[in-house]
Design an enzyme around this catalytic site. Structure first.
Site, PDB file in Angstrom:
ATOM      1  N   CYS A  61      13.076  10.773   7.042  1.00  0.00           N
ATOM      2  CA  CYS A  61      12.974  10.547   8.470  1.00  0.00           C
ATOM      3  C   CYS A  61      14.556  10.691   9.135  1.00  0.00           C
ATOM      4  CB  CYS A  61      12.677   8.942   8.609  1.00  0.00           C
ATOM      5  SG  CYS A  61      13.740   7.647   7.624  1.00  0.00           S
ATOM      6  N   THR A  66       4.820   8.758  13.386  1.00  0.00           N
ATOM      7  CA  THR A  66       4.678   8.034  14.699  1.00  0.00           C
ATOM      8  C   THR A  66       3.321   8.003  14.923  1.00  0.00           C
ATOM      9  OG1 THR A  66       6.767   8.708  15.219  1.00  0.00           O
ATOM     10  CG2 THR A  66       5.428   8.031  16.991  1.00  0.00           C
ATOM     11  N   ALA A  67       2.622   9.012  14.796  1.00  0.00           N
ATOM     12  CA  ALA A  67       1.108   8.905  14.981  1.00  0.00           C
ATOM     13  C   ALA A  67       0.151   8.144  14.252  1.00  0.00           C
ATOM     14  CB  ALA A  67       0.450  10.330  14.623  1.00  0.00           C
ATOM     15  N   GLY A  79       1.805   5.248  12.981  1.00  0.00           N
ATOM     16  CA  GLY A  79       2.113   3.958  13.534  1.00  0.00           C
ATOM     17  C   GLY A  79       1.439   3.435  14.644  1.00  0.00           C
ATOM     18  N   GLU A 118       8.733   1.453  11.309  1.00  0.00           N
ATOM     19  CA  GLU A 118       9.879   2.270  10.996  1.00  0.00           C
ATOM     20  C   GLU A 118       9.195   3.774  10.960  1.00  0.00           C
ATOM     21  OE1 GLU A 118      12.775   1.939  10.515  1.00  0.00           O
ATOM     22  OE2 GLU A 118      13.015  -0.295  10.230  1.00  0.00           O
ATOM     23  N   LYS A 176       0.932  -1.330  -0.007  1.00  0.00           N
ATOM     24  CA  LYS A 176      -0.116   0.123   0.027  1.00  0.00           C
ATOM     25  C   LYS A 176       1.082   1.199  -0.083  1.00  0.00           C
ATOM     26  CE  LYS A 176      -2.616   3.187   1.725  1.00  0.00           C
ATOM     27  NZ  LYS A 176      -1.979   4.429   1.579  1.00  0.00           N
ATOM     28  N   GLY A 219       6.251   5.022   8.473  1.00  0.00           N
ATOM     29  CA  GLY A 219       5.240   6.108   8.184  1.00  0.00           C
ATOM     30  C   GLY A 219       5.400   6.994   9.576  1.00  0.00           C
ATOM     31  N   GLU A 271       8.970  16.805  14.014  1.00  0.00           N
ATOM     32  CA  GLU A 271       9.616  16.489  12.923  1.00  0.00           C
ATOM     33  C   GLU A 271       8.739  17.412  11.837  1.00  0.00           C
ATOM     34  OE1 GLU A 271       8.107  12.529  11.034  1.00  0.00           O
ATOM     35  OE2 GLU A 271      10.149  12.488  10.452  1.00  0.00           O
TER      36      GLU A 271
HETATM   37  P1  NAD Z   1       2.097   8.591   7.017  1.00  0.00           P
HETATM   38  O1  NAD Z   1       2.125   8.009   8.213  1.00  0.00           O
HETATM   39  O2  NAD Z   1       1.128   9.801   6.789  1.00  0.00           O
HETATM   40  O3  NAD Z   1       1.485   7.609   6.017  1.00  0.00           O
HETATM   41  C1  NAD Z   1       1.993   6.282   5.845  1.00  0.00           C
HETATM   42  C2  NAD Z   1       1.224   5.316   5.203  1.00  0.00           C
HETATM   43  O4  NAD Z   1       0.241   4.999   6.152  1.00  0.00           O
HETATM   44  C3  NAD Z   1       0.439   5.844   3.947  1.00  0.00           C
HETATM   45  O5  NAD Z   1       0.529   4.723   3.053  1.00  0.00           O
HETATM   46  C4  NAD Z   1      -0.782   6.239   4.622  1.00  0.00           C
HETATM   47  O6  NAD Z   1      -1.926   6.043   3.610  1.00  0.00           O
HETATM   48  C5  NAD Z   1      -0.860   4.742   5.583  1.00  0.00           C
HETATM   49  N1  NAD Z   1      -1.805   5.069   6.760  1.00  0.00           N
HETATM   50  C6  NAD Z   1      -2.766   6.415   6.849  1.00  0.00           C
HETATM   51  N2  NAD Z   1      -3.422   6.066   7.976  1.00  0.00           N
HETATM   52  C7  NAD Z   1      -3.479   5.039   8.434  1.00  0.00           C
HETATM   53  C8  NAD Z   1      -4.063   3.989   9.108  1.00  0.00           C
HETATM   54  N3  NAD Z   1      -4.928   4.634  10.082  1.00  0.00           N
HETATM   55  N4  NAD Z   1      -3.939   2.765   9.287  1.00  0.00           N
HETATM   56  C9  NAD Z   1      -2.977   2.209   8.390  1.00  0.00           C
HETATM   57  N5  NAD Z   1      -2.297   2.885   7.415  1.00  0.00           N
HETATM   58  C10 NAD Z   1      -2.497   4.301   7.376  1.00  0.00           C
HETATM   59  O7  NAD Z   1       3.459   9.037   6.769  1.00  0.00           O
HETATM   60  P2  NAD Z   1       4.149  10.016   5.356  1.00  0.00           P
HETATM   61  O8  NAD Z   1       3.671  11.157   5.274  1.00  0.00           O
HETATM   62  O9  NAD Z   1       3.411   9.123   4.184  1.00  0.00           O
HETATM   63  O10 NAD Z   1       5.534   9.662   5.502  1.00  0.00           O
HETATM   64  C11 NAD Z   1       6.265  10.568   6.374  1.00  0.00           C
HETATM   65  C12 NAD Z   1       6.637   9.908   7.737  1.00  0.00           C
HETATM   66  O11 NAD Z   1       7.305   8.505   7.515  1.00  0.00           O
HETATM   67  C13 NAD Z   1       7.507  10.768   8.199  1.00  0.00           C
HETATM   68  O12 NAD Z   1       7.206  10.713   9.792  1.00  0.00           O
HETATM   69  C14 NAD Z   1       8.604   9.874   8.256  1.00  0.00           C
HETATM   70  O13 NAD Z   1       9.732  10.125   9.287  1.00  0.00           O
HETATM   71  C15 NAD Z   1       8.322   8.600   8.122  1.00  0.00           C
HETATM   72  N6  NAD Z   1       9.385   7.617   7.652  1.00  0.00           N
HETATM   73  C16 NAD Z   1       9.987   6.721   8.297  1.00  0.00           C
HETATM   74  C17 NAD Z   1      11.080   5.922   7.760  1.00  0.00           C
HETATM   75  C18 NAD Z   1      11.889   5.111   8.742  1.00  0.00           C
HETATM   76  O14 NAD Z   1      12.457   4.253   8.028  1.00  0.00           O
HETATM   77  N7  NAD Z   1      11.891   5.221   9.819  1.00  0.00           N
HETATM   78  C19 NAD Z   1      11.214   6.196   6.573  1.00  0.00           C
HETATM   79  C20 NAD Z   1      10.736   6.809   5.904  1.00  0.00           C
HETATM   80  C21 NAD Z   1       9.624   7.755   6.271  1.00  0.00           C
END
Ligand code: NAD
Length: 505
Positions: A294, A240-241, A243, A260, A188, A238, A395
Site C-alpha cells: 500500500c 478502498t472499494a 473498505g 487502512e 479473517k 484492504g 493503484e
Molecule cells: P481486498 O480489499 O481485496 O481484500 C481485503 C480483505 O477484505 C480480504 O480478507 C477480503 O476477503 C475481504 N473482503 C472482500 N470483500 C469483502 C466484503 N464485502 N466485506 C468484508 N470483507 C471483504 O484487498 P487485497 O487485494 O487483499 O489487498 C490489497 C489492498 O489492500 C490494496 O488496495 C492495498 O493498498 C491495501 N492495503 C492497505 C494497507 C494499509 O495499511 N493502508 C496495507 C496493506 C494493504
C-alpha cells in the site's frame, strides 16, 4: 520433513488434509465443507486446500470469541494480559523459521525479507503492546462537587479483516492492540494467502485461553463478519472499494470501524537531491515486496533538471533486481500473489503503453523450467507518464514504477495531491527546512524525508487520509482505538451539588 510440511501437518492433522477454520482452540473442518485452493505463486502448484467459512462457521467463531471475552479475557488484569502477550511474542519467535517459509511460499515474497522483517515485526509487535497494556488506566477528573471517573472498556468481539500482503504484519497490527486492550478477536486473512494467519492463530492459541483468537478464511467470511450484529468493532485493511463495502455493512449495525486502505504514493525528487539517496529510496519504496505494498512509491516525480541522471541510475537499479522464487536467498522480487494479480498488473502496464508511456528499463523474469508457470511480472520503469494516465491514477499493486518530470515544486505538490488517496509521500532533498514546509502541504498520513524505512515503523502512527482511510495503527495511541471511554460521576464531598429546579428568588 520440510518446515512447510511440519506446519501443514500440525495445522491439518495430516499432510493431505484440509486447513480448517480455527475456532475455540482447534481447527474445525465440517463435513462437506466448501474449500478453496492456495497455489504457490512461484510454481502454480496447489499447496493447500482451505475451508471457505460459511455463515455457520463465522457464527461459531464469533460465539467462541464472545464466550472467551465474557468468561475469561475481560476479567484479567492488565498485567495478566501483558504476561499472555509476552508469551505470544515468544511463541511466534520460536516458530520464526517455519512461519517465514510458509509466508514466502504462499505470498511469493523473499523468505529472507519475511524472516527479517515480517516475522520479526510480528513478535516485536506483541512485545510492544504487551508493554503498553498497563498504560491504559482510567482517569479521575476533578470537577469540584462532582468527580468523574473515566473507565476505558473494551468493545468485546473485534473482527480483524486482513489483506493478502504481509499477513503476519497485519495479524500483529490488529491482534496485538485489540488483545492488549481487553477484546477478543476473529481474524479473517486474505483468501490468496490465508495459511500464515491460520498457523499463527494456532501458535498463539498454544499460550492463550481458548476462543480469545479465532480465524475464518475465504472471501464470503469478510462480509459475514462486517455485517455481524454482535461484532462490536471492525478493524479493516484492504482496497478502498472493499473498505467502502465494509463501512456500509458497519453502518447497518452502527459498528465502529477503522480503515487502512489503498495508496498511490508520490516520491518527489527535488532539484538539490542527493542522487544516491533518491535511487535507494525509489528502489526500496517501489520494489520492496514486489510492489504489492500500500506504501509503494508508485509515482516518482523528478525535477526536470535531474531527470536524465535519475532515470539512468534508477534504470540500472531496476535491471539489477533478481526476480525469482522467494525461497532462493538471492531473490529480491518474487512473483505476484496469484494469477489474477499478475493479469491485473500486466493490464495496467499495457494500458500505460497504449496511452503513450515508454518502458525505459525492465528486469528479467526467471527462465528455470520449474518456475515456468509462476505469476511473474518483471520490475519495470516507465517514463513518459503523465498524471492523467490510468497508470498514474489507479493503484497497481505490482512492480511498475512511473517516472514523471516537473518544473516547479508547486506543480509537483499539486500532482502528488491529485489522487483520491493519501497514504504516504516522500521527499528527497538535503534541505530539511524546505522538507518540513513541503511535508505540511502534502496530503498524506505519513511523509518520509530521505528514507523509506518501513521496517522500523513500530511505535510510529501508521495510516492514511482521504481514500486511504482513517485510524492509526502501530503506536501507543492505537490502544485507545480499541476501548471506549465510560463516564461515571460521583459526588466528591466538596462543594454543593445544586438541585433542580433552582430556588426561585
Ligand atoms: P481486498 O480489499 O481485496 O481484500 C481485503 C480483505 O477484505 C480480504 O480478507 C477480503 O476477503 C475481504 N473482503 C472482500 N470483500 C469483502 C466484503 N464485502 N466485506 C468484508 N470483507 C471483504 O484487498 P487485497 O487485494 O487483499 O489487498 C490489497 C489492498 O489492500 C490494496 O488496495 C492495498 O493498498 C491495501 N492495503 C492497505 C494497507 C494499509 O495499511 N493502508 C496495507 C496493506 C494493504
Amino acid at each position: 520433513m520440510s518446515i512447510f510440511a511440519e506446519a501443514k501437518s500440525s495445522a491439518t492433522g495430516g499432510e493431505t488434509a484440509v486447513w480448517g477454520a480455527f475456532i475455540d482452540g482447534r481447527f474445525v473442518v465440517p463435513p462437506r465443507a466448501k474449500t478453496f485452493e492456495v497455489r504457490e505463486p512461484a510454481t502454480d502448484e496447489v499447496i493447500a486446500s482451505v475451508v471457505e467459512a460459511d455463515d455457520d462457521l463465522v457464527e461459531q467463531a464469533v460465539a467462541s470469541a464472545r464466550r472467551a471475552y465474557e468468561d475469561v479475557w475481560r476479567h484479567l488484569s492488565p498485567r495478566e494480559r501483558t504476561g499472555y502477550l509476552r508469551a505470544v511474542a515468544d511463541a511466534i519467535r520460536d516458530h520464526a523459521d517455519e512461519l517465514s517459509e510458509l509466508e514466502s511460499r504462499e505470498v511469493g515474497k523473499p523468505r529472507r525479507d519475511a524472516l527479517r522483517f515480517d516475522i520479526s515485526f510480528c513478535s516485536s509487535g506483541f512485545d510492544y503492546f504487551a508493554g503498553l497494556t498497563e498504560t491504559l488506566h482510567g482517569e479521575l477528573l476533578d470537577q469540584g462537587p462532582i468527580e468523574t471517573r473515566v473507565l476505558y472498556e473494551p468493545y468485546g468481539v473485534v473482527a480483524a479483516i486482513l489483506p493478502f500482503n504481509w499477513p503476519p504484519i497485519h495479524f500483529t497490527k490488529k491482534l496485538a492492540p485489540l488483545l492488549a486492550a481487553g477484546n477478543t478477536g476473529v481474524v479473517k486473512p486474505g483468501e490468496q494467502a490465508p495459511l500464515t494467519v491460520l498457523r499463527l492463530t494456532e501458535i498463539v492459541n498454544q499460550v492463550l485461553p481458548e476462543g480469545v483468537v479465532n480465524a475464518v478464511a475465504g472471501r464470503p467470511a469478510g462480509a459475514a463478519l462486517a455485517g455481524h450484529p454482535t461484532v462490536e468493532r471492525i478493524t479493516f485493511t484492504g482496497a478502498t472499494a472493499t473498505g467502502r463495502a465494509v463501512l456500509k455493512s458497519a453502518a447497518e449495525n452502527v459498528t465502529y470501524a477503522t480503515m487502512e486502505l489503498g495508496g498511490k504514493n508520490a516520491l518527489i525528487v527535488l532539484d538539490d537531491a542527493d542522487m544516491d539517496v533518491a535511487v535507494a529510496v525509489a528502489t526500496e519504496g517501489m520494489f520492496y515486496n514486489q510492489g504489492e505494498a500500500c506504501t509503494s512509491t508508485a509515482r516518482i516525480l523528478v525535477h526536470r533538471s535531474r531527470a536524465d541522471e535519475f532515470v539512468e541510475r534508477f534504470s540500472d537499479a531496476t535491471r539489477s533486481l533478481k526476480v525469482g522464487d522467494g525461497l532462493d536467498p538471492e531473490t529480491d522480487i518474487g512473483p505476484m500473489v496469484d494469477r489474477t494479480q499478475q493479469e491485473k498488473v500486466l493490464a495496467h502496464l499495457q494500458s500505460a503503453l497504449d496511452e503513450g508511456a515508454t518502458v525505459q528499463a525492465q528486469g528479467a523474469i526467471p527462465t528455470d523450467s520449474r518456475l515456468a508457470k509462476g505469476y511473474w511480472v518483471a520490475p519495470t520503469l516507465l517514463t513518459g507518464v503523465t498524471p492523467e494516465m490510468r497508470v498514474a491514477r489507479e493503484e497497481i499493486f505490482g512492480p511498475i514504477a512511473c517516472v514523471m518530470t516537473y518544473d516547479d515544486i508547486d506543480t509537483a505538490i499539486d500532482i502528488a495531491n491529485s489522487t483520491p488517496y493519501g497514504l504516504t509521500a516522500a521527499l528527497i532533498t538535503p534541505d530539511h527546512f524546505k522538507a518540513a514546509q513541503l511535508a505540511g502541504r502534502l496530503d498524506a498520513g505519513m511523509i518520509f524525508v530521505n528514507n523509506y524505512m518501513r521496517r522500523a515503523f513500530l511505535g510510529s502512527p501508521f495510516g492514511g487520509i482521504k481514500g486511504s482511510g482513517f485510524g492509526r495503527e502501530n503506536w501507543a495511541e492505537t490502544l485507545k482505538e480499541f476501548v471506549r471511554a465510560k463516564t461515571v460521576r460521583f459526588p466528591s464531598g466538596r462543594g454543593e451539588i445544586p438541585g433542580w429546579p433552582p430556588p426561585k428568588d
